[in-house]
Design a protein around this motif. Structure first.
Motif, PDB file in Angstrom:
ATOM      1  N   ASN A 174      93.141  87.523  70.350  1.00 17.51           N
ATOM      2  CA  ASN A 174      92.551  86.340  70.962  1.00 17.51           C
ATOM      3  C   ASN A 174      91.042  86.371  70.793  1.00 17.51           C
ATOM      4  O   ASN A 174      90.297  85.997  71.681  1.00 17.51           O
ATOM      5  CB  ASN A 174      92.946  86.255  72.428  1.00 17.51           C
ATOM      6  N   LEU A 175      90.591  86.923  69.654  1.00 16.30           N
ATOM      7  CA  LEU A 175      89.177  86.951  69.317  1.00 16.30           C
ATOM      8  C   LEU A 175      88.351  87.796  70.263  1.00 16.30           C
ATOM      9  O   LEU A 175      87.133  87.784  70.225  1.00 16.30           O
ATOM     10  CB  LEU A 175      88.594  85.548  69.278  1.00 16.30           C
ATOM     11  N   MET A 176      89.012  88.505  71.149  1.00 16.90           N
ATOM     12  CA  MET A 176      88.269  89.336  72.091  1.00 16.90           C
ATOM     13  C   MET A 176      88.422  90.765  71.632  1.00 16.90           C
ATOM     14  O   MET A 176      89.489  91.173  71.231  1.00 16.90           O
ATOM     15  CB  MET A 176      88.885  89.151  73.476  1.00 16.90           C
ATOM     16  N   PHE A 177      87.361  91.492  71.611  1.00 12.29           N
ATOM     17  CA  PHE A 177      87.508  92.900  71.291  1.00 12.29           C
ATOM     18  C   PHE A 177      86.417  93.747  71.924  1.00 12.29           C
ATOM     19  O   PHE A 177      85.390  93.254  72.356  1.00 12.29           O
ATOM     20  CB  PHE A 177      87.531  93.116  69.772  1.00 12.29           C
ATOM     21  N   TYR A 178      86.711  95.000  71.973  1.00 14.45           N
ATOM     22  CA  TYR A 178      85.752  95.936  72.532  1.00 14.45           C
ATOM     23  C   TYR A 178      84.930  96.582  71.428  1.00 14.45           C
ATOM     24  O   TYR A 178      85.405  96.831  70.346  1.00 14.45           O
ATOM     25  CB  TYR A 178      86.438  97.140  73.166  1.00 14.45           C
ATOM     26  N   ILE A 179      83.715  96.939  71.766  1.00 13.71           N
ATOM     27  CA  ILE A 179      83.003  97.947  71.013  1.00 13.71           C
ATOM     28  C   ILE A 179      82.795  99.048  72.033  1.00 13.71           C
ATOM     29  O   ILE A 179      82.021  98.875  72.963  1.00 13.71           O
ATOM     30  CB  ILE A 179      81.644  97.448  70.522  1.00 13.71           C
ATOM     31  N   PHE A 180      83.492 100.135  71.896  1.00 16.50           N
ATOM     32  CA  PHE A 180      83.498 101.081  72.994  1.00 16.50           C
ATOM     33  C   PHE A 180      83.694 102.472  72.425  1.00 16.50           C
ATOM     34  O   PHE A 180      84.800 102.907  72.156  1.00 16.50           O
ATOM     35  CB  PHE A 180      84.629 100.710  73.957  1.00 16.50           C
ATOM     36  N   ASN A 206      81.397  86.296  72.346  1.00 15.82           N
ATOM     37  CA  ASN A 206      81.343  86.836  70.993  1.00 15.82           C
ATOM     38  C   ASN A 206      80.259  86.131  70.178  1.00 15.82           C
ATOM     39  O   ASN A 206      80.334  84.925  69.960  1.00 15.82           O
ATOM     40  CB  ASN A 206      82.711  86.641  70.330  1.00 15.82           C
ATOM     41  N   GLU A 240      79.838  86.011  67.178  1.00 16.31           N
ATOM     42  CA  GLU A 240      80.356  85.386  65.959  1.00 16.31           C
ATOM     43  C   GLU A 240      80.805  83.958  66.209  1.00 16.31           C
ATOM     44  O   GLU A 240      80.900  83.163  65.290  1.00 16.31           O
ATOM     45  CB  GLU A 240      81.515  86.212  65.383  1.00 16.31           C
ATOM     46  N   VAL A 241      81.099  83.659  67.467  1.00 19.86           N
ATOM     47  CA  VAL A 241      81.480  82.294  67.819  1.00 19.86           C
ATOM     48  C   VAL A 241      80.235  81.471  68.145  1.00 19.86           C
ATOM     49  O   VAL A 241      80.116  80.322  67.745  1.00 19.86           O
ATOM     50  CB  VAL A 241      82.454  82.301  69.019  1.00 19.86           C
ATOM     51  N   THR A 263      80.600  97.432  75.660  1.00 20.70           N
ATOM     52  CA  THR A 263      80.429  96.004  75.439  1.00 20.70           C
ATOM     53  C   THR A 263      81.785  95.358  75.230  1.00 20.70           C
ATOM     54  O   THR A 263      82.571  95.834  74.413  1.00 20.70           O
ATOM     55  CB  THR A 263      79.554  95.747  74.204  1.00 20.70           C
ATOM     56  N   VAL A 264      82.046  94.314  75.969  1.00 23.91           N
ATOM     57  CA  VAL A 264      83.299  93.585  75.803  1.00 23.91           C
ATOM     58  C   VAL A 264      82.965  92.144  75.445  1.00 23.91           C
ATOM     59  O   VAL A 264      82.183  91.494  76.134  1.00 23.91           O
ATOM     60  CB  VAL A 264      84.136  93.635  77.094  1.00 23.91           C
ATOM     61  N   LEU A 265      83.533  91.687  74.344  1.00 18.82           N
ATOM     62  CA  LEU A 265      83.244  90.324  73.890  1.00 18.82           C
ATOM     63  C   LEU A 265      84.421  89.418  74.190  1.00 18.82           C
ATOM     64  O   LEU A 265      85.568  89.836  74.096  1.00 18.82           O
ATOM     65  CB  LEU A 265      82.995  90.336  72.378  1.00 18.82           C
ATOM     66  N   PHE A 266      84.115  88.189  74.562  1.00 18.23           N
ATOM     67  CA  PHE A 266      85.209  87.229  74.724  1.00 18.23           C
ATOM     68  C   PHE A 266      84.879  85.979  73.920  1.00 18.23           C
ATOM     69  O   PHE A 266      83.737  85.771  73.518  1.00 18.23           O
ATOM     70  CB  PHE A 266      85.458  86.907  76.197  1.00 18.23           C
ATOM     71  N   ASP A 267      85.905  85.199  73.728  1.00 14.34           N
ATOM     72  CA  ASP A 267      85.740  83.969  72.950  1.00 14.34           C
ATOM     73  C   ASP A 267      85.277  82.864  73.898  1.00 14.34           C
ATOM     74  O   ASP A 267      86.004  82.485  74.816  1.00 14.34           O
ATOM     75  CB  ASP A 267      87.077  83.608  72.308  1.00 14.34           C
ATOM     76  N   LYS A 295      91.321  81.880  78.537  1.00 17.43           N
ATOM     77  CA  LYS A 295      92.265  82.990  78.546  1.00 17.43           C
ATOM     78  C   LYS A 295      91.578  84.283  78.066  1.00 17.43           C
ATOM     79  O   LYS A 295      91.728  85.335  78.671  1.00 17.43           O
ATOM     80  CB  LYS A 295      93.459  82.670  77.632  1.00 17.43           C
ATOM     81  N   SER A 296      90.828  84.146  76.989  1.00 20.75           N
ATOM     82  CA  SER A 296      90.114  85.303  76.460  1.00 20.75           C
ATOM     83  C   SER A 296      89.186  85.887  77.525  1.00 20.75           C
ATOM     84  O   SER A 296      89.078  87.093  77.691  1.00 20.75           O
ATOM     85  CB  SER A 296      89.310  84.880  75.228  1.00 20.75           C
ATOM     86  N   ASP A 337      91.333  87.649  80.095  1.00 18.11           N
ATOM     87  CA  ASP A 337      91.849  88.898  79.520  1.00 18.11           C
ATOM     88  C   ASP A 337      90.766  89.966  79.478  1.00 18.11           C
ATOM     89  O   ASP A 337      90.996  91.129  79.834  1.00 18.11           O
ATOM     90  CB  ASP A 337      92.355  88.659  78.088  1.00 18.11           C
ATOM     91  N   ALA A 338      89.590  89.560  79.041  1.00 18.57           N
ATOM     92  CA  ALA A 338      88.485  90.514  78.951  1.00 18.57           C
ATOM     93  C   ALA A 338      88.203  91.114  80.322  1.00 18.57           C
ATOM     94  O   ALA A 338      88.031  92.331  80.465  1.00 18.57           O
ATOM     95  CB  ALA A 338      87.240  89.822  78.410  1.00 18.57           C
ATOM     96  N   SER A 379      90.850  93.638  81.257  1.00 22.79           N
ATOM     97  CA  SER A 379      90.649  94.912  80.551  1.00 22.79           C
ATOM     98  C   SER A 379      89.547  95.726  81.203  1.00 22.79           C
ATOM     99  O   SER A 379      89.672  96.934  81.380  1.00 22.79           O
ATOM    100  CB  SER A 379      90.284  94.659  79.094  1.00 22.79           C
TER     101      SER A 379
END
Lengths: 372, 372
Positions: free
Chosen positions: A17-23, B95, B97-98, B125-129, B134-135, B138-139, B142
Motif C-alpha cells: 500500500n505504498l507504505m514502507f519502513y526505513i528501519f 512518502n 515519492e508521492v 522513519t515510517v512513510l505513508f501514502d 488506509k495507508s 496501517d502505518a 505498525s
DNA sequence: TTTTTTTGTGTGTTCGAGCACATTTTTAAT
DNA sequence: ATTAAAAATGTGCTCGAACACACAAAAAAA
C-alpha cells in the motif's frame, strides 16, 4: 560477514500500500565485545584503537579487521565521562552597549551554555569596544592569559586580528571567527553570511519593490572603524545583480555618509536626485536614513537595509523601510560556539565554513526573528 | 553561604577602556561532594534528589538546602552512561515519492540521527501514502506494534489522527506533531508555522511587489485530500492584512482549482480578469500556475506561492514566481525529533509549541535553503 | 642454561549517577 | 529489658572507555 551482530533489525519494505519502513537498527559494540570476538583482552583492543603499539602483528590484524567489519564507534558518553575534562571556550564580541547589533549574540551564547554546560563546556564572554583597537588588543591579551581550549571572535580590526590569531596559534588555542571571514591558515572555522550574495538579495528585493524607472543609491554609513570589506562586498553583489540585465540603463550611485553632517548631506542628496526610486543601506544604521525620509515625508522611494535593531524594525512596521536583511548574529554566535564545543567534546570535524541563509524580513514575518 | 565553592572565578569588570568580561565559572559538584558537605552518604543524597523517601527529616533538610544553595546539576554524561538505554523514536511522514514537499524531511531526520545516535537515540522513519487514509492507519498500527518511546507524526488525516493519538496515549507513547497543529490533550508538542501569519506575509509581499491598482486572486489547488484548514488559515491572514488598509478598494477573489481541468479553468479565469495584478497560491503546486502564466506570456502579474520544490524554484529563478514562502519541512522534522530526543535523554521539558520563522525566498537567497 | 631485556598481554581502577542490597539506628511491641 | 519490626543510612557494583601497572612470553645477552 556481519554475523557478529547480536541483534539487527532489517529494513522492511511493505509497498503493498505504498507504505514502507526505513528501519535499520544496529547493535552498539563495546570494546569488550570486540575483545571477546577477537579472543584478546580489552587492553589490546584499546592499544589497537589508539595505535599505542606494543601489539603483536597477529592481534593487530584480527582486531583491525573486526573494527572495520563492525564499523566500531566508541560510546562518546563513556569516553567523555572518563576524560571528565572541562573545556573552556572564549567568545570575543563587540560590546552590545556600544553597538546594539551585537546584543542578540548574548542570547545565542546563553543557549549554548544551557545546552552544553552539563557536558563540561564553559563559555566565557569577553566584550570589547568596537571603537577602540586598543580595547580589542587588550581583550585578546586577556583571553590569551586565560588560555582557553578555543576562542571564537568577531575579527573587527583586520591587522590586529592577524596579530591576535598568530598568538592563539602559538599557544595551541583553536581560533574561529564569526561575521567576517579572515583568510588565514590559522583560522579553523567561520560562521557568517555570503555578503556578495546578500548584496544580490538586496538588489533583487529592490527590483521587486521599486518603480521600474529611476536612479538607485547605495548608502554606506561609515562610523570610522571599517566595515569596509563588508560594505564593498555587498555593493559588488548589488551592482552585479543589476548589471546582468543588459536592458537596465538606470544609474546606481554610491553615497558615503558620516555621522556629523548626516542629515544635511542626505537631504541635499535627495534634493539633487528627484528621480530616485530606491535606497539600499549597507549597515544596521538604516533607520537613520528612514528618519530623514519620514521627516521629508517621502514615501515613494523603496528602502532596503540591514539588521533587526529596534529602530529599524519600527520603521519596517510603519512602512518606511520595505525590507531588512537579517544577518542573524545570534545564530552566528550559537553555531560558532556549538561547532567548537562539539569538536572538543566529540572530536567532530570543525566545519571550515558555515554559511547562514540570508533572511529576508518584512513587517509581517519579523516577530519570530526577534524573540531572543 | 557559597563558601563550599572550591574554585570560583568571579566576574571581572575592567571598564577602564569599556572592555569587560562576563566570566563566571562555577565548580561542578558531584553527589559525593554534596554528601561530604552534608555529612551523609551519597546514597542519602541520591534518595533526596529522587524523592525516594526513607530519609530523616534532618538529613532531608540539610541536603535539600545544600542542593539549592549550590544549584546542583547532575552530570548528564554520567547519568546517561548509567542508564545506558536506547530510546526509540518513530517519525511518520508522507512518502516523498508521492509528494516531494516532504523530501527535505529525510535530511532533517538524518541530521538528528548523526547528532544523537551516539547518545543511544534510534530513529525509525515510517512513510505513508498521502493519498490513502488506509495507508496512514496501517502505518500508525505498525508504529504502535514497534512500541517506541515517542512518535512524531504529520497528522495528515484529521479523524484518523485522533484515533491514532488515542492509541499512542493508551500505550504510554509520547506523541508530537509537525506541520499541522492538532488541538488535543494527548499531543505533547508541535513544530510548525503560524499559517495565519504566513498568509499575512504573503499579502505584504504582494503589496510590495504588485502594481497598486487591480484585482488579486488567492488560488487553492486542492488535491482531494484536505489541506483545507491549512489553506483557509493562509487565506484569512492574506485577506485580513489587506483589510486593515481602509483605503484599499480592490477585489480579492478566491479561486479553487482541481487537477483535471486545471489549465482550462485558469486560462478562462485569466481571460475574464484582465485587471489582475497578483496571484497568491496557497500550496506547493504554485509551479502549475507559473506554467500557465509562462505559456500565456503574462509577466505583469505578481506571483507568490509556497514551498521550495524544484519546479517552484525553477520559476523563481526565471522570474515567473516573485516570492516563495518556505515552510521548512526539514527543520520541522529536525526540531521535532530533537526536542523529543532531548526530552527522553536529558529530561528537558518538551516545548508545547515551536513556531518556525516564516522564510521569504527570492531567486537570490534560495540556494542555502536548498542544500540538504 | 641462566639471566636480562624486550615485547606483548591482561587486570584493575577511574570518571559520576543510579540503584540493589547490607548494615546500622530508631521505634514499637512483647 | 528483650526482641521484633520499621526506618534510616551506608556500601558496593554497574555502565564503557582510558590508561596505569602488573605480569607473562619471547627474544637477546650473559
Amino acid at each position: 560477514m556481519l554475523e557478529h551482530t547480536k541483534k539487527c533489525y532489517r529494513a522492511h519494505f511493505l509497498d503493498l500500500n505504498l507504505m514502507f519502513y526505513i528501519f535499520v537498527y544496529m547493535k552498539k559494540y563495546t570494546i569488550k565485545d570486540i575483545a571477546d570476538l577477537a579472543g584478546v583482552s580489552k587492553g589490546t583492543v584499546d592499544r589497537v584503537i589508539h595505535n599505542r603499539g606494543k601489539v603483536s602483528k597477529k592481534a593487530l590484524e584480527s582486531v583491525t579487521k573486526l573494527l572495520e567489519e563492525i564499523d566500531y564507534q566508541p560510546n562518546l558518553i563513556a569516553r567523555n565521562l572518563k576524560n571528565n575534562k572541562v573545556y573552556r571556550i572564549c567568545i570575543l564580541i563587540p560590546n552590545p552597549e556600544v553597538d546594539v547589533y551585537w546584543s542578540p549574540c548574548i542570547a545565542g551564547i546563553n543557549n549554548v551554555i544551557n545546552e552544553l554546560n552539563a557536558f563540561g563546556i564553559h563559555i566565557e564572554t569577553v566584550l570589547f569596544d568596537s571603537k577602540s583597537t586598543k580595547s580589542f588588543l587588550d581583550a585578546n591579551k586577556s583571553v590569551q592569559k586565560l588560555s582557553p581550549d578555543a576562542v571564537l571572535m568577531v575579527p573587527f580590526f583586520y591587522k590586529e586580528t592577524l596579530m591576535a590569531l598568530e598568538g592563539y596559534h602559538n599557544l595551541g588555542i583553536i581560533a574561529s571567527t564569526i561575521n567576517n571571514r579572515i583568510e588565514s591558515e590559522v583560522v579553523k572555522g567561520f560562521v557568517g553570511q555570503d555578503l556578495y550574495q546578500s548584496g544580490r538579495v538586496a538588489a533583487k528585493l529592490m527590483q521587486s519593490t521599486a518603480q521600474k524607472k529611476g536612479d538607485i543609491v547605495i548608502i554606506h554609513i561609515d562610523e570610522k572603524y571599517k566595515n569596509a570589506i563588508h560594505m564593498q562586498e555587498k555593493e559588488k553583489g548589488f551592482r552585479e545583480y543589476y548589471n546582468q540585465f543588459n536592458n537596465f540603463k538606470n544609474h546606481i550611485i554610491t553615497l558615503k555618509l558620516k555621522r556629523d553632517d548626516f542629515e544635511v548631506s542626505l537631504t541635499n542628496f535627495l534634493n539633487e536626485h528627484k528621480n530616485l526610486i530606491g535606497i539600499c543601506v549597507t549597515t544596521s544604521k538604516t533607520y537613520q536614513v528612514a528618519d530623514v525620509l519620514s521627516k521629508l515625508n517621502i514615501n515613494k522611494i523603496s528602502l532596503i537595509g540591514y539588521d533587526l535593531v529596534n529602530e529599524n524594525v519600527m520603521h519596517l512596521k510603519n512602512g518606511v523601510i520595505d525590507f531588512l536583511i537579517h544577518q542573524n548574529p545570534k545564530q552566528q554566535a550559537y553555531l560558532g560556539l556549538k561547532s567548537l564545543a562539539e569538536h572538543l567534546l566529540f572530536e567532530k570535524e570543525l566545519p571550515h565554513e558555515i554559511l547562514l541563509p540570508i533572511d529576508i524580513i518584512n513587517s509581517e514575518n519579523v516577530k519570530p526573528f526577534m524573540r531572543d
